[in-house]
Scaffold this motif. Sequence first.
Motif, PDB file in Angstrom:
ATOM      1  N   MET A 260      -3.679  -0.693  12.486  1.00 25.50           N
ATOM      2  CA  MET A 260      -3.100  -1.736  13.341  1.00 25.50           C
ATOM      3  C   MET A 260      -1.599  -1.921  13.105  1.00 25.50           C
ATOM      4  SD  MET A 260      -4.785  -4.932  11.240  1.00 25.50           S
ATOM      5  CE  MET A 260      -4.703  -5.996  12.605  1.00 25.50           C
ATOM      6  N   HIS A 261      -1.094  -1.416  11.952  1.00 19.45           N
ATOM      7  CA  HIS A 261       0.316  -1.594  11.619  1.00 19.45           C
ATOM      8  C   HIS A 261       1.135  -0.314  11.791  1.00 19.45           C
ATOM      9  CE1 HIS A 261      -0.529  -5.564  10.192  1.00 19.45           C
ATOM     10  NE2 HIS A 261      -1.286  -5.151   9.191  1.00 19.45           N
ATOM     11  N   ARG A 262       0.507   0.769  12.210  1.00 19.46           N
ATOM     12  CA  ARG A 262       1.206   2.047  12.234  1.00 19.46           C
ATOM     13  C   ARG A 262       2.345   2.083  13.239  1.00 19.46           C
ATOM     14  NH1 ARG A 262      -4.048   6.078  11.530  1.00 19.46           N
ATOM     15  NH2 ARG A 262      -4.521   5.377   9.406  1.00 19.46           N
ATOM     16  N   GLU A 263       2.257   1.281  14.295  1.00 15.37           N
ATOM     17  CA  GLU A 263       3.364   1.261  15.253  1.00 15.37           C
ATOM     18  C   GLU A 263       4.625   0.672  14.639  1.00 15.37           C
ATOM     19  OE1 GLU A 263       2.492  -2.954  17.565  1.00 15.37           O
ATOM     20  OE2 GLU A 263       1.731  -1.078  18.424  1.00 15.37           O
ATOM     21  N   ASN A 264       4.456  -0.066  13.546  1.00 15.65           N
ATOM     22  CA  ASN A 264       5.600  -0.649  12.839  1.00 15.65           C
ATOM     23  C   ASN A 264       5.974   0.167  11.605  1.00 15.65           C
ATOM     24  OD1 ASN A 264       5.680  -2.907  14.606  1.00 15.65           O
ATOM     25  ND2 ASN A 264       4.020  -3.855  13.455  1.00 15.65           N
ATOM     26  N   PHE A 265       5.484   1.407  11.535  1.00 17.43           N
ATOM     27  CA  PHE A 265       5.690   2.194  10.321  1.00 17.43           C
ATOM     28  C   PHE A 265       7.159   2.404   9.955  1.00 17.43           C
ATOM     29  CE2 PHE A 265       6.182   6.150   7.943  1.00 17.43           C
ATOM     30  CZ  PHE A 265       5.431   5.833   6.825  1.00 17.43           C
TER      31      PHE A 265
ATOM     32  N   MET B 292       0.833  -1.213   0.000  1.00 17.28           N
ATOM     33  CA  MET B 292       0.000   0.000   0.000  1.00 17.28           C
ATOM     34  C   MET B 292       0.866   1.262   0.000  1.00 17.28           C
ATOM     35  SD  MET B 292      -2.867  -1.211   2.774  1.00 17.28           S
ATOM     36  CE  MET B 292      -3.704   0.361   2.765  1.00 17.28           C
ATOM     37  N   LEU B 293       1.935   1.236   0.761  1.00 21.02           N
ATOM     38  CA  LEU B 293       2.821   2.397   0.817  1.00 21.02           C
ATOM     39  C   LEU B 293       3.551   2.594  -0.506  1.00 21.02           C
ATOM     40  CD1 LEU B 293       3.963   4.719   2.462  1.00 21.02           C
ATOM     41  CD2 LEU B 293       5.672   3.151   3.403  1.00 21.02           C
ATOM     42  N   ILE B 294       3.997   1.500  -1.115  1.00 20.30           N
ATOM     43  CA  ILE B 294       4.670   1.586  -2.413  1.00 20.30           C
ATOM     44  C   ILE B 294       3.725   2.160  -3.462  1.00 20.30           C
ATOM     45  CG2 ILE B 294       5.607   0.193  -4.304  1.00 20.30           C
ATOM     46  CD1 ILE B 294       6.807  -1.645  -2.143  1.00 20.30           C
ATOM     47  N   GLN B 295       2.487   1.698  -3.462  1.00 23.60           N
ATOM     48  CA  GLN B 295       1.493   2.225  -4.408  1.00 23.60           C
ATOM     49  C   GLN B 295       1.307   3.728  -4.198  1.00 23.60           C
ATOM     50  OE1 GLN B 295      -0.244   0.750  -6.824  1.00 23.60           O
ATOM     51  NE2 GLN B 295      -0.289  -1.437  -6.443  1.00 23.60           N
ATOM     52  N   PHE B 296       1.263   4.149  -2.940  1.00 24.03           N
ATOM     53  CA  PHE B 296       1.108   5.567  -2.608  1.00 24.03           C
ATOM     54  C   PHE B 296       2.291   6.380  -3.128  1.00 24.03           C
ATOM     55  CE2 PHE B 296       2.260   8.948   0.436  1.00 24.03           C
ATOM     56  CZ  PHE B 296       1.152   9.777   0.331  1.00 24.03           C
TER      57      PHE B 296
ATOM     58  N   ILE C 201       8.202  -0.554   8.061  1.00 23.01           N
ATOM     59  CA  ILE C 201       7.483  -0.616   6.790  1.00 23.01           C
ATOM     60  C   ILE C 201       8.067   0.378   5.802  1.00 23.01           C
ATOM     61  CG2 ILE C 201       5.242  -0.158   5.691  1.00 23.01           C
ATOM     62  CD1 ILE C 201       3.935  -1.162   8.306  1.00 23.01           C
ATOM     63  N   LEU C 202       8.369   1.581   6.286  1.00 24.54           N
ATOM     64  CA  LEU C 202       8.958   2.596   5.411  1.00 24.54           C
ATOM     65  C   LEU C 202      10.332   2.154   4.909  1.00 24.54           C
ATOM     66  CD1 LEU C 202       8.939   5.413   4.126  1.00 24.54           C
ATOM     67  CD2 LEU C 202       9.882   6.309   6.271  1.00 24.54           C
ATOM     68  N   GLY C 203      11.122   1.555   5.799  1.00 23.20           N
ATOM     69  CA  GLY C 203      12.445   1.081   5.399  1.00 23.20           C
ATOM     70  C   GLY C 203      12.362   0.028   4.316  1.00 23.20           C
ATOM     71  N   ARG C 204      11.441  -0.917   4.452  1.00 21.55           N
ATOM     72  CA  ARG C 204      11.291  -1.976   3.450  1.00 21.55           C
ATOM     73  C   ARG C 204      10.751  -1.412   2.138  1.00 21.55           C
ATOM     74  NH1 ARG C 204       8.022  -6.794   6.155  1.00 21.55           N
ATOM     75  NH2 ARG C 204       8.332  -7.633   4.061  1.00 21.55           N
TER      76      ARG C 204
END
Length: 230
Positions: A28-33, A1-5, A36-39
């Motif tokens: 539910m995943h924002r604490e791991n942002f 979803m982030l890549i698409q954005f 997620i951003l790094g990946r």
Amino acid sequence: MLIQFLLQRYKMKESIMKAHMPKVVYKMHRENFPEILGRATEHMELVFGLELKEVKLSGHSYRLVNKLEIPINRSLSSGWGLPKNGLLMPLLGVIFLNGNCASEEETWEFLNILYVYDGRRHFIFGEPRKLITEDLVKEKYLVYRQMRNSNPPRYEFLWGPKARAETSKMKVLEFWAKVNDTVPTAFPTHYEEALRGEEERARARAAARDGPTARASVRSRATSSRSSHP
């Protein structure tokens, strides 16, 4: 979803606001942002050749910068304005690291890690098999050939003449090392091979430019490149 954005913002040539990015992922995943951003940024650089850079003037936004070492041919651009040859640098790296020749099985195994699958249309690259066995071959960036004495037939990839002309093993190794958060000398055998390639290119350029009188200085210039990689 982030890549698409991120790709959508790149396509629209819009700023990427830091405050907006966490909202893209499920709550539910924002604490791991941060992870997620790094990946996502690693994937953007490896697959699309795009680096996420902070806009220093504002400090509140990012922009995507094209980091591809190889010029973009219009025939290999997608409707998104993204280079369809974004896969080329990592593919050249796979070929180089596999002894300058990667089997089709090794190549697809690597592409699967990047979520690029044989027979499954990619929203940027289109049909991946056509891209790597026809388009990039036609443009002379890759060579796709049957392996010797293979029965049933098996196929392999090599660097094409255009790849050899427009980039180098050292540049590809530097790209590969950066993606893996290391340095080229972490691959000592391949680094030495890449260094020899740089020396050969330097000798060829000197011979073409200055003739025999310049050859004596080439070795020292090529050797000095060793110090640029810790």
